[in-house]
Design a protein around this motif. Structure first.
Motif, mmCIF file in Angstrom:
data_model
loop_
_atom_site.group_PDB
_atom_site.id
_atom_site.type_symbol
_atom_site.label_atom_id
_atom_site.label_comp_id
_atom_site.label_asym_id
_atom_site.label_seq_id
_atom_site.Cartn_x
_atom_site.Cartn_y
_atom_site.Cartn_z
ATOM 1 N N SER A 1 0.817 -1.217 0.000
ATOM 2 C CA SER A 1 0.000 0.000 0.000
ATOM 3 C C SER A 1 0.852 1.269 0.000
ATOM 4 C CB SER A 1 -0.944 -0.002 1.200
ATOM 5 O OG SER A 1 -0.209 -0.064 2.398
ATOM 6 N N ASP A 2 2.164 1.104 -0.072
ATOM 7 C CA ASP A 2 3.087 2.243 -0.037
ATOM 8 C C ASP A 2 3.002 3.102 -1.292
ATOM 9 O OD1 ASP A 2 5.092 3.774 1.191
ATOM 10 O OD2 ASP A 2 6.665 2.720 0.087
ATOM 11 N N LYS A 3 2.821 2.466 -2.447
ATOM 12 C CA LYS A 3 2.740 3.172 -3.736
ATOM 13 C C LYS A 3 1.543 2.636 -4.513
ATOM 14 C CE LYS A 3 6.521 5.592 -3.333
ATOM 15 N NZ LYS A 3 6.521 7.008 -3.203
ATOM 16 N N GLY A 4 1.225 3.276 -5.628
ATOM 17 C CA GLY A 4 0.057 2.891 -6.414
ATOM 18 C C GLY A 4 0.144 1.519 -7.049
ATOM 19 N N VAL A 5 1.299 1.212 -7.673
ATOM 20 C CA VAL A 5 1.476 -0.078 -8.342
ATOM 21 C C VAL A 5 2.728 -0.732 -7.764
ATOM 22 C CG1 VAL A 5 1.795 -1.276 -10.542
ATOM 23 C CG2 VAL A 5 0.397 0.798 -10.445
ATOM 24 N N VAL A 6 2.544 -1.900 -7.170
ATOM 25 C CA VAL A 6 3.636 -2.611 -6.501
ATOM 26 C C VAL A 6 3.692 -4.041 -7.010
ATOM 27 C CG1 VAL A 6 4.532 -3.385 -4.266
ATOM 28 C CG2 VAL A 6 3.376 -1.176 -4.432
ATOM 29 N N LEU B 1 -6.767 -9.314 -17.290
ATOM 30 C CA LEU B 1 -7.285 -7.949 -17.170
ATOM 31 C C LEU B 1 -6.854 -7.098 -18.361
ATOM 32 C CD1 LEU B 1 -6.694 -7.267 -13.364
ATOM 33 C CD2 LEU B 1 -8.907 -7.345 -14.532
ATOM 34 N N HIS B 2 -5.618 -7.263 -18.774
ATOM 35 C CA HIS B 2 -5.093 -6.479 -19.899
ATOM 36 C C HIS B 2 -5.834 -6.845 -21.198
ATOM 37 C CE1 HIS B 2 -2.463 -4.145 -22.352
ATOM 38 N NE2 HIS B 2 -1.864 -5.188 -22.910
ATOM 39 N N LEU B 3 -5.990 -8.123 -21.461
ATOM 40 C CA LEU B 3 -6.648 -8.562 -22.699
ATOM 41 C C LEU B 3 -8.126 -8.180 -22.737
ATOM 42 C CD1 LEU B 3 -4.957 -12.045 -23.153
ATOM 43 C CD2 LEU B 3 -4.545 -9.962 -24.488
ATOM 44 N N SER B 4 -8.752 -8.086 -21.564
ATOM 45 C CA SER B 4 -10.172 -7.722 -21.521
ATOM 46 C C SER B 4 -10.380 -6.206 -21.489
ATOM 47 C CB SER B 4 -10.841 -8.358 -20.296
ATOM 48 O OG SER B 4 -10.343 -7.755 -19.108
ATOM 49 N N LEU C 1 -7.407 -3.552 -17.405
ATOM 50 C CA LEU C 1 -6.193 -3.169 -16.686
ATOM 51 C C LEU C 1 -5.887 -1.679 -16.830
ATOM 52 C CD1 LEU C 1 -3.769 -4.082 -14.972
ATOM 53 C CD2 LEU C 1 -2.558 -4.563 -17.097
ATOM 54 N N LEU C 2 -5.979 -1.170 -18.033
ATOM 55 C CA LEU C 2 -5.616 0.226 -18.289
ATOM 56 C C LEU C 2 -6.403 1.218 -17.426
ATOM 57 C CD1 LEU C 2 -3.452 1.555 -19.896
ATOM 58 C CD2 LEU C 2 -5.009 1.752 -21.817
ATOM 59 N N PRO C 3 -7.728 1.064 -17.289
ATOM 60 C CA PRO C 3 -8.453 1.986 -16.401
ATOM 61 C C PRO C 3 -7.960 1.927 -14.948
ATOM 62 C CG PRO C 3 -10.000 0.824 -17.814
ATOM 63 C CD PRO C 3 -8.655 0.198 -18.028
ATOM 64 N N MET C 4 -7.533 0.741 -14.505
ATOM 65 C CA MET C 4 -7.004 0.602 -13.142
ATOM 66 C C MET C 4 -5.681 1.348 -12.987
ATOM 67 S SD MET C 4 -7.763 -3.466 -12.624
ATOM 68 C CE MET C 4 -7.249 -3.609 -10.932
ATOM 69 N N LEU C 5 -4.923 1.414 -14.089
ATOM 70 C CA LEU C 5 -3.598 2.032 -14.048
ATOM 71 C C LEU C 5 -3.621 3.525 -14.357
ATOM 72 C CD1 LEU C 5 -1.565 -0.731 -15.923
ATOM 73 C CD2 LEU C 5 -1.676 -0.312 -13.451
ATOM 74 N N LYS C 6 -4.726 4.022 -14.859
ATOM 75 C CA LYS C 6 -4.842 5.428 -15.295
ATOM 76 C C LYS C 6 -4.279 6.433 -14.280
ATOM 77 C CE LYS C 6 -6.759 7.548 -18.874
ATOM 78 N NZ LYS C 6 -6.010 7.496 -20.111
ATOM 79 N N PRO C 7 -4.613 6.315 -12.985
ATOM 80 C CA PRO C 7 -4.102 7.306 -12.027
ATOM 81 C C PRO C 7 -2.579 7.253 -11.830
ATOM 82 C CG PRO C 7 -5.899 6.008 -11.062
ATOM 83 C CD PRO C 7 -5.541 5.390 -12.378
ATOM 84 N N TYR C 8 -1.950 6.182 -12.281
ATOM 85 C CA TYR C 8 -0.517 5.989 -12.016
ATOM 86 C C TYR C 8 0.343 6.137 -13.259
ATOM 87 C CZ TYR C 8 -2.929 4.173 -8.030
ATOM 88 O OH TYR C 8 -3.777 4.050 -6.973
ATOM 89 N N GLN C 9 -0.281 6.488 -14.377
ATOM 90 C CA GLN C 9 0.500 6.647 -15.614
ATOM 91 C C GLN C 9 1.297 7.941 -15.560
ATOM 92 O OE1 GLN C 9 -2.802 6.103 -18.392
ATOM 93 N NE2 GLN C 9 -1.703 4.321 -19.222
ATOM 94 N N ILE C 10 2.475 7.880 -16.169
ATOM 95 C CA ILE C 10 3.380 9.030 -16.163
ATOM 96 C C ILE C 10 3.027 9.955 -17.312
ATOM 97 C CG2 ILE C 10 5.782 9.746 -16.300
ATOM 98 C CD1 ILE C 10 6.491 6.936 -15.298
#
Length: 99
Positions: free
Chosen positions: A9-14, A84-87, A90-99
């Motif tokens: 829980s320290d960072k967004g994606v671990v 998740l990626h193929l369906s 995944l991308l919506p889950m990662l949206k807040p953490y994209q650079i």
């Protein structure tokens, strides 16, 4: 278990990983290609690695590594991440953490 949850829980994606694991590498590259820099914890290089591996199994991770957490929640291992990626989920889950 406490250390795993604190680190997760320290960072967004671990990602809990092992330095010699090719699937860990593949998942890390996937995230990087999607514009996310995950925090990696190499459990084979941690003195508490065995306990961490047991904790990951108790949390429900089928394969101990890679164990992927997004927003402090266990997503799973390679199969779950790729599904998740193929369906397209995944991308919506990662949206807040994209650079």
């Amino acid at each position: 278990m406490e250390k795993v949850m604190r680190l997760a829980s320290d960072k967004g994606v671990v990602i809990f990983s092992k330095s010699s694991c090719c699937m860990c590498y593949a998942v890390t590259i996937l995230f990087q290609e999607l514009g996310v820099s995950p925090v990696k914890h190499e459990i084979d290089q941690d003195p508490e690695g065995r306990e961490m591996e047991k904790a990951l199994s108790r949390l429900g991770c089928n394969a101990p590594v890679p164990a992927v957490f997004i927003d402090g929640k266990l997503v799973g291992s390679t199969n779950e991440v790729m599904s998740l990626h193929l369906s397209g989920k995944l991308l919506p889950m990662l949206k807040p953490y994209q650079i």
